[in-house]
Design an enzyme around this catalytic site. Structure first.
Site, PDB file in Angstrom:
ATOM      1  N   VAL A 163       0.671  -1.243  -0.304  1.00 41.69           N
ATOM      2  CA  VAL A 163       0.032   0.066   0.455  1.00 41.69           C
ATOM      3  C   VAL A 163       0.592   1.223  -0.519  1.00 41.69           C
ATOM      4  O   VAL A 163       0.957   2.400  -1.041  1.00 41.69           O
ATOM      5  CB  VAL A 163      -0.681  -0.077   1.183  1.00 41.69           C
ATOM      6  CG1 VAL A 163      -1.770   1.107   1.543  1.00 41.69           C
ATOM      7  CG2 VAL A 163      -1.999  -1.349   1.960  1.00 41.69           C
ATOM      8  N   ARG A 187      -3.280  -8.928   6.920  1.00 44.03           N
ATOM      9  CA  ARG A 187      -4.705 -10.288   6.460  1.00 44.03           C
ATOM     10  C   ARG A 187      -3.545 -11.060   5.855  1.00 44.03           C
ATOM     11  O   ARG A 187      -3.257 -10.760   4.480  1.00 44.03           O
ATOM     12  CB  ARG A 187      -5.635  -9.870   5.834  1.00 44.03           C
ATOM     13  CG  ARG A 187      -6.788  -9.042   6.645  1.00 44.03           C
ATOM     14  CD  ARG A 187      -8.263  -8.940   6.470  1.00 44.03           C
ATOM     15  NE  ARG A 187      -8.242  -8.763   5.561  1.00 44.03           N
ATOM     16  CZ  ARG A 187      -9.761  -8.193   5.736  1.00 44.03           C
ATOM     17  NH1 ARG A 187     -10.437  -9.619   5.598  1.00 44.03           N
ATOM     18  NH2 ARG A 187     -10.390  -7.430   4.758  1.00 44.03           N
ATOM     19  N   ARG A 240      -9.911  -8.404   9.592  1.00 44.25           N
ATOM     20  CA  ARG A 240      -9.344  -6.939  10.310  1.00 44.25           C
ATOM     21  C   ARG A 240      -9.326  -7.472  10.716  1.00 44.25           C
ATOM     22  O   ARG A 240      -7.727  -6.965  11.641  1.00 44.25           O
ATOM     23  CB  ARG A 240      -9.763  -5.936   9.260  1.00 44.25           C
ATOM     24  CG  ARG A 240      -9.577  -6.256   7.476  1.00 44.25           C
ATOM     25  CD  ARG A 240     -10.342  -4.770   7.359  1.00 44.25           C
ATOM     26  NE  ARG A 240     -10.706  -4.360   5.990  1.00 44.25           N
ATOM     27  CZ  ARG A 240     -11.703  -4.723   5.188  1.00 44.25           C
ATOM     28  NH1 ARG A 240     -13.195  -5.449   5.751  1.00 44.25           N
ATOM     29  NH2 ARG A 240     -11.827  -4.993   4.310  1.00 44.25           N
ATOM     30  N   HIS A 291     -14.619  -0.188   8.806  1.00 47.09           N
ATOM     31  CA  HIS A 291     -14.442  -1.230   7.821  1.00 47.09           C
ATOM     32  C   HIS A 291     -14.055  -1.815   8.126  1.00 47.09           C
ATOM     33  O   HIS A 291     -13.332  -2.395   8.455  1.00 47.09           O
ATOM     34  CB  HIS A 291     -12.928  -0.634   7.799  1.00 47.09           C
ATOM     35  CG  HIS A 291     -12.303  -1.031   6.488  1.00 47.09           C
ATOM     36  ND1 HIS A 291     -13.126  -1.028   4.941  1.00 47.09           N
ATOM     37  CD2 HIS A 291     -10.861  -1.003   6.292  1.00 47.09           C
ATOM     38  CE1 HIS A 291     -12.293  -1.524   4.823  1.00 47.09           C
ATOM     39  NE2 HIS A 291     -11.091  -1.375   5.157  1.00 47.09           N
TER      40      HIS A 291
HETATM   41  N1  APR Z   1       7.787   0.535  11.058  1.00 48.96           N
HETATM   42  C1  APR Z   1       7.458   0.945   9.375  1.00 48.96           C
HETATM   43  N2  APR Z   1       7.518  -0.135   8.841  1.00 48.96           N
HETATM   44  C2  APR Z   1       6.668  -1.062   9.537  1.00 48.96           C
HETATM   45  C3  APR Z   1       6.790  -1.461  10.959  1.00 48.96           C
HETATM   46  C4  APR Z   1       7.090  -0.303  11.476  1.00 48.96           C
HETATM   47  N3  APR Z   1       7.177  -0.704  13.456  1.00 48.96           N
HETATM   48  N4  APR Z   1       5.956  -2.579  11.087  1.00 48.96           N
HETATM   49  C5  APR Z   1       5.839  -2.752   9.901  1.00 48.96           C
HETATM   50  N5  APR Z   1       6.084  -2.082   8.926  1.00 48.96           N
HETATM   51  C6  APR Z   1       6.234  -1.963   7.403  1.00 48.96           C
HETATM   52  C7  APR Z   1       6.817  -3.619   6.901  1.00 48.96           C
HETATM   53  O1  APR Z   1       8.081  -3.791   6.985  1.00 48.96           O
HETATM   54  C8  APR Z   1       6.391  -3.285   5.617  1.00 48.96           C
HETATM   55  O2  APR Z   1       7.026  -2.858   4.683  1.00 48.96           O
HETATM   56  O3  APR Z   1       4.942  -1.784   6.795  1.00 48.96           O
HETATM   57  C9  APR Z   1       4.936  -2.421   5.633  1.00 48.96           C
HETATM   58  C10 APR Z   1       3.530  -3.544   5.428  1.00 48.96           C
HETATM   59  O4  APR Z   1       3.534  -3.464   4.207  1.00 48.96           O
HETATM   60  P1  APR Z   1       2.190  -5.221   3.302  1.00 48.96           P
HETATM   61  O5  APR Z   1       2.982  -5.641   4.359  1.00 48.96           O
HETATM   62  O6  APR Z   1       3.199  -5.089   2.102  1.00 48.96           O
HETATM   63  O7  APR Z   1       1.289  -4.589   3.373  1.00 48.96           O
HETATM   64  P2  APR Z   1       0.330  -3.837   2.936  1.00 48.96           P
HETATM   65  O8  APR Z   1      -0.561  -4.675   2.130  1.00 48.96           O
HETATM   66  O9  APR Z   1       1.252  -2.733   2.309  1.00 48.96           O
HETATM   67  O10 APR Z   1      -0.827  -3.525   4.196  1.00 48.96           O
HETATM   68  C11 APR Z   1      -0.148  -2.900   5.665  1.00 48.96           C
HETATM   69  O11 APR Z   1      -2.016  -2.226   5.597  1.00 48.96           O
HETATM   70  O12 APR Z   1      -4.765  -2.205   4.268  1.00 48.96           O
HETATM   71  C12 APR Z   1      -3.377  -2.094   5.334  1.00 48.96           C
HETATM   72  O13 APR Z   1      -4.430  -4.352   6.475  1.00 48.96           O
HETATM   73  C13 APR Z   1      -3.263  -3.929   5.388  1.00 48.96           C
HETATM   74  O14 APR Z   1      -2.569  -3.109   7.762  1.00 48.96           O
HETATM   75  C14 APR Z   1      -2.412  -3.557   6.922  1.00 48.96           C
HETATM   76  C15 APR Z   1      -2.235  -2.262   5.996  1.00 48.96           C
END
Ligand code: APR
Length: 313
Positions: free
Chosen positions: A13, A82, A88, A175
């Site tokens: 995202v 998820r 969620r 949501h």
């Molecule tokens: N600080 C900064 N980044 C973090 C931290 C943190 N403490 N913890 C996790 N991350 C980063 C991860 O390293 C990862 O790159 O957050 C990112 C999340 O990316 P994805 O795993 O690709 O997840 P994404 O599909 O982007 O979704 C993120 O948005 O839609 C919501 O439910 C979804 O809660 C989820 C969030």
């Protein structure tokens, strides 16, 4: 660019949000993640696409928060997405800790920023952000309704074979599974869909909208949706940066509106340079108000379990 947006989480995202912000030349973008090299690599990749995409937005990646100093908007996507079979709400404990620590670091560096929360479970994560930042309630906004409404619009346009541009939809509430799509306020070229489709078809589209996120999770198997969530987030950021006074369904902190007290819930709001400038109260029929109240109860339950996570006995 004269505006600065920090995106926390350089995953699916976050990186897509950064790409859209840059391509629309809305702001310079800072991408922050805990994983070393990830935000730097994605930022550089996006910079290298800029000559072809013809934008001059600066994009930098970082692992530390100094780079976010003085941001106009901070978009929080950090957390875990998820997996198939998860709701969620199953993300509550992990993402509470992540969002809490992110907001604690971001708030002192950008005290004037508007926070757009994307991490799930969305409405509960907005509570974490509001409490941790101590920002005023108009400056903490959850991205959900724009996404859920876009899904509903996409399904309406597929069903009736009309341009998505002719569609309009309102999805209120939390949501989650209890979200409240409002067919009466959903239109094609101004005509309510209740006049264009049978009740049975409307119910099928409403159900598909409620399960829209899960449908994508089921197909992707690893991870959750990100194109539509990123587009929805950027529409909100654009409305704020350009002070458009745009009415969009967002998760807002309610204090009596719609009969809901001290809870984040998806309602129509006016977005402008001050964030949420107004909460729009539309007349709901009894069954719609009951559905919204049920949705509020589901969010409330989640916020109660959140408090237990934050203060373990
Ligand atoms: N600080 C900064 N980044 C973090 C931290 C943190 N403490 N913890 C996790 N991350 C980063 C991860 O390293 C990862 O790159 O957050 C990112 C999340 O990316 P994805 O795993 O690709 O997840 P994404 O599909 O982007 O979704 C993120 O948005 O839609 C919501 O439910 C979804 O809660 C989820 C969030």
């Amino acid at each position: 660019m004269d505006k600065k947006i920090t995106v926390i989480g350089a995953g699916n995202v976050g990186a897509t949000v950064a790409q859209l912000l840059a391509e629309k030349e809305l702001a310079d973008v800072v991408l922050i993640d805990i994983v070393e090299g990830l935000p730097q690599g994605k930022a550089l990749d996006l910079k290298e696409a800029a000559p072809i995409e013809k934008h001059d937005a600066n994009i930098v990646g970082a692992n530390s928060y100094e780079a976010s100093l003085g941001s106009d908007i901070v978009i929080i996507t950090a957390g875990v997405p998820r997996k198939p079979g998860m709701s969620r709400d199953d993300l509550l404990s992990t993402n509470t800790k992540i969002v809490g620590s992110v907001v604690a670091q971001i708030a002192p560096l950008s005290p004037e920023a508007i926070l757009i929360i994307v991490s799930n479970p969305l409405d509960a994560m907005c509570h974490v952000a509001l409490e941790t930042s101590r920002f005023s309630k108009n400056k903490v906004i959850g991205m959900a309704g724009v996404l859920d409404s876009a899904r509903f619009r996409a399904f309406i346009s597929m069903e009736l074979n009309v341009s998505v541009e002719n569609t309009y939809a309102f999805v209120l509430g939390g949501h989650g599974d209890s979200m409240v799509p409002l067919p009466r306020y959903s239109t094609v070229a101004g005509i309510p869909i209740t006049e264009l489709m049978s009740e049975e078809r409307i119910n099928a589209l409403v159900e598909r909208t409620r399960n829209g996120g899960a449908e994508i999770v089921g197909l992707l198997k690893a991870g959750s949706a990100y194109y539509a969530p990123a587009s929805a987030t950027v529409e909100m950021a654009e409305a704020i940066l350009k002070d458009k006074k745009k009415i969009l369904p967002c998760s807002a902190y309610l204090q009596g509106e719609y009969g809901v007290e001290n809870l984040f819930l998806g309602v129509p709001v006016k977005l402008g340079s001050n964030g949420i400038e107004n909460i729009i109260q539309i007349n709901l029929k009894e069954d719609e108000q009951v559905a919204l109240q049920n949705s509020a109860n589901a969010v409330k339950e989640l916020v109660e379990s959140l408090k237990k996570i934050q203060a373990p006995s």
